[in-house]
Design a protein around this motif. Structure first.
Motif, short mmCIF file in Angstrom:
data_model
loop_
_atom_site.label_atom_id
_atom_site.label_comp_id
_atom_site.label_asym_id
_atom_site.label_seq_id
_atom_site.Cartn_x
_atom_site.Cartn_y
_atom_site.Cartn_z
N ALA A 17 -23.06 -0.36 -24.85
CA ALA A 17 -22.16 -0.81 -25.92
C ALA A 17 -20.73 -0.90 -25.41
CB ALA A 17 -22.25 0.15 -27.11
N ALA A 18 -20.32 0.06 -24.60
CA ALA A 18 -18.96 0.03 -24.04
C ALA A 18 -18.78 -1.18 -23.13
CB ALA A 18 -18.67 1.33 -23.29
N LEU A 19 -19.76 -1.44 -22.27
CA LEU A 19 -19.65 -2.60 -21.38
C LEU A 19 -19.68 -3.91 -22.15
CD1 LEU A 19 -21.86 -1.60 -18.32
CD2 LEU A 19 -19.38 -1.70 -18.47
N GLY A 20 -20.56 -4.00 -23.15
CA GLY A 20 -20.65 -5.21 -23.95
C GLY A 20 -19.37 -5.47 -24.74
N SER A 21 -18.81 -4.42 -25.33
CA SER A 21 -17.57 -4.62 -26.09
C SER A 21 -16.41 -4.96 -25.15
CB SER A 21 -17.23 -3.38 -26.93
OG SER A 21 -16.84 -2.30 -26.13
N TYR A 22 -16.41 -4.38 -23.96
CA TYR A 22 -15.36 -4.71 -22.98
C TYR A 22 -15.45 -6.19 -22.57
CZ TYR A 22 -12.62 -4.69 -18.71
OH TYR A 22 -11.69 -4.99 -17.75
N LEU A 23 -16.65 -6.65 -22.29
CA LEU A 23 -16.83 -8.06 -21.91
C LEU A 23 -16.39 -8.99 -23.04
CD1 LEU A 23 -17.96 -10.17 -19.92
CD2 LEU A 23 -20.16 -9.90 -21.07
N LEU A 24 -16.78 -8.65 -24.26
CA LEU A 24 -16.38 -9.48 -25.41
C LEU A 24 -14.87 -9.48 -25.59
CD1 LEU A 24 -17.31 -11.16 -27.84
CD2 LEU A 24 -17.41 -9.02 -29.14
N LYS A 25 -14.23 -8.32 -25.41
CA LYS A 25 -12.77 -8.25 -25.57
C LYS A 25 -12.06 -9.08 -24.50
CE LYS A 25 -12.96 -3.72 -25.81
NZ LYS A 25 -12.61 -2.30 -25.94
N ILE A 26 -12.55 -9.03 -23.27
CA ILE A 26 -11.92 -9.81 -22.20
C ILE A 26 -12.06 -11.30 -22.47
CG2 ILE A 26 -12.12 -10.41 -19.75
CD1 ILE A 26 -10.68 -7.78 -20.29
N VAL A 27 -13.22 -11.74 -22.94
CA VAL A 27 -13.43 -13.15 -23.25
C VAL A 27 -12.52 -13.57 -24.40
CG1 VAL A 27 -15.11 -14.80 -24.17
CG2 VAL A 27 -15.77 -13.25 -22.32
N LEU A 28 -12.44 -12.75 -25.45
CA LEU A 28 -11.57 -13.08 -26.58
C LEU A 28 -10.10 -13.10 -26.19
CD1 LEU A 28 -13.27 -11.08 -29.48
CD2 LEU A 28 -13.24 -13.56 -29.14
N LEU A 29 -9.67 -12.15 -25.40
CA LEU A 29 -8.28 -12.12 -24.95
C LEU A 29 -7.97 -13.33 -24.09
CD1 LEU A 29 -5.57 -10.65 -24.87
CD2 LEU A 29 -6.40 -9.41 -22.86
N GLY A 30 -8.87 -13.69 -23.19
CA GLY A 30 -8.67 -14.88 -22.37
C GLY A 30 -8.58 -16.14 -23.22
N GLY A 31 -9.46 -16.25 -24.23
CA GLY A 31 -9.41 -17.40 -25.13
C GLY A 31 -8.12 -17.46 -25.91
N LEU A 32 -7.66 -16.31 -26.38
CA LEU A 32 -6.39 -16.27 -27.12
C LEU A 32 -5.22 -16.66 -26.23
CD1 LEU A 32 -4.86 -15.54 -29.73
CD2 LEU A 32 -4.65 -13.23 -28.80
N MET A 33 -5.22 -16.16 -25.00
CA MET A 33 -4.13 -16.51 -24.08
C MET A 33 -4.14 -18.01 -23.78
SD MET A 33 -2.35 -13.81 -23.44
CE MET A 33 -1.47 -14.08 -21.93
N MET A 34 -5.30 -18.62 -23.72
CA MET A 34 -5.37 -20.05 -23.44
C MET A 34 -4.93 -20.88 -24.65
SD MET A 34 -8.84 -20.22 -21.12
CE MET A 34 -9.18 -21.85 -21.62
N LEU A 35 -5.11 -20.34 -25.85
CA LEU A 35 -4.74 -21.09 -27.05
C LEU A 35 -3.25 -21.05 -27.35
CD1 LEU A 35 -7.64 -20.13 -29.50
CD2 LEU A 35 -7.24 -22.34 -28.38
N LEU A 36 -2.57 -20.00 -26.92
CA LEU A 36 -1.15 -19.89 -27.21
C LEU A 36 -0.34 -20.81 -26.29
CD1 LEU A 36 -0.71 -16.05 -27.67
CD2 LEU A 36 -0.55 -17.81 -29.42
N PRO A 37 0.53 -21.63 -26.87
CA PRO A 37 1.36 -22.48 -26.03
C PRO A 37 2.43 -21.65 -25.32
CG PRO A 37 1.95 -22.77 -28.32
CD PRO A 37 0.76 -21.86 -28.29
N ILE A 38 2.72 -22.02 -24.08
CA ILE A 38 3.69 -21.27 -23.29
C ILE A 38 5.09 -21.36 -23.90
CG2 ILE A 38 4.85 -21.20 -21.05
CD1 ILE A 38 2.21 -21.85 -19.77
N ASP A 39 5.43 -22.50 -24.48
CA ASP A 39 6.76 -22.68 -25.05
C ASP A 39 6.76 -22.57 -26.57
OD1 ASP A 39 5.29 -24.93 -25.42
OD2 ASP A 39 6.88 -26.34 -24.90
N GLY A 40 5.80 -21.85 -27.14
CA GLY A 40 5.69 -21.71 -28.59
C GLY A 40 6.59 -20.60 -29.13
N PRO A 41 6.37 -20.24 -30.39
CA PRO A 41 7.22 -19.24 -31.04
C PRO A 41 6.96 -17.82 -30.55
CG PRO A 41 5.48 -19.93 -32.52
CD PRO A 41 5.38 -20.80 -31.31
N ILE A 42 5.92 -17.64 -29.78
CA ILE A 42 5.59 -16.31 -29.25
C ILE A 42 5.77 -16.32 -27.74
CG2 ILE A 42 3.73 -14.64 -28.93
CD1 ILE A 42 2.62 -15.58 -31.61
N ASP A 43 6.53 -15.37 -27.23
CA ASP A 43 6.74 -15.24 -25.79
C ASP A 43 5.47 -14.67 -25.17
OD1 ASP A 43 7.56 -14.82 -23.21
OD2 ASP A 43 9.32 -13.61 -23.73
#
Length: 165
Positions: A87-113
């Motif tokens: 469960a720990a490994l599975g949740s870690y993998l899911l969190k890394i994938v979600l964080l990577g997806g979120l980082m890709m969705l945020l524009p570099i020059d958007g309202p969030i640094d």
């Protein structure tokens, strides 16, 4: 010969006496609150509102990921403690994938640094890990299945009472 372990979920908890709790979350949330205050002040002085938004979002992500991951591990481990590690490994993998997806969705020059958010995620994850380690090291945890002795050996028994080998 069995090549794979039995992966069926038992109908009853395997070791119901094992205390799987979410006590460590208090230390993590407290650490995040301190980081939030310090991070917002530093971000406001150094980078402005975009950096403040980035720090807040980064620390919220860390707190949510650790809390949800811990809840998933505890929920499964309460039923069968052999599921804690997967469960720990599975949740870690899911969190890394979600964080990577979120980082890709945020524009570099958007309202969030994004840089401030990334720094907050790294600092927050290290602080949460440190808080969890501090919490666990302060607890009394048996690393083996401990059972109280049922009866003390009789002091009257001597070495002559033992059977020969």
């Amino acid at each position: 010969m069995k090549y794979f372990p039995d992966l069926t979920m038992p109908s009853e908890p395997v070791r119901p006496q094992t205390p799987w709790t979410l006590d460590h979350l208090r230390a993590g949330f407290l650490t995040t609150a301190v980081l939030l205050v310090v991070g917002v002040v530093i971000a406001a002085l150094v980078g402005g509102w975009a950096s403040v938004y980035g720090v807040v979002l980064g620390l919220v992500i860390v707190a949510a990921f650790f809390a949800v991951g811990s809840w998933a591990v505890v929920a499964l481990a309460r039923h069968d403690d052999r599921l804690a590690f997967p469960a720990a490994l599975g949740s870690y993998l899911l969190k890394i994938v979600l964080l990577g997806g979120l980082m890709m969705l945020l524009p570099i020059d958007g309202p969030i640094d994004v840089k401030a958010m990334a720094i907050a995620v790294v600092v927050g994850a290290l602080a949460w890990s440190g808080a969890q380690i501090w919490h666990v090291l302060g607890k009394r945890i048996y690393y083996v299945d401990y059972h109280e002795p049922t009866a003390a050996p009789s002091p009257a028994a001597s070495s002559t009472d033992r059977p020969a080998r």
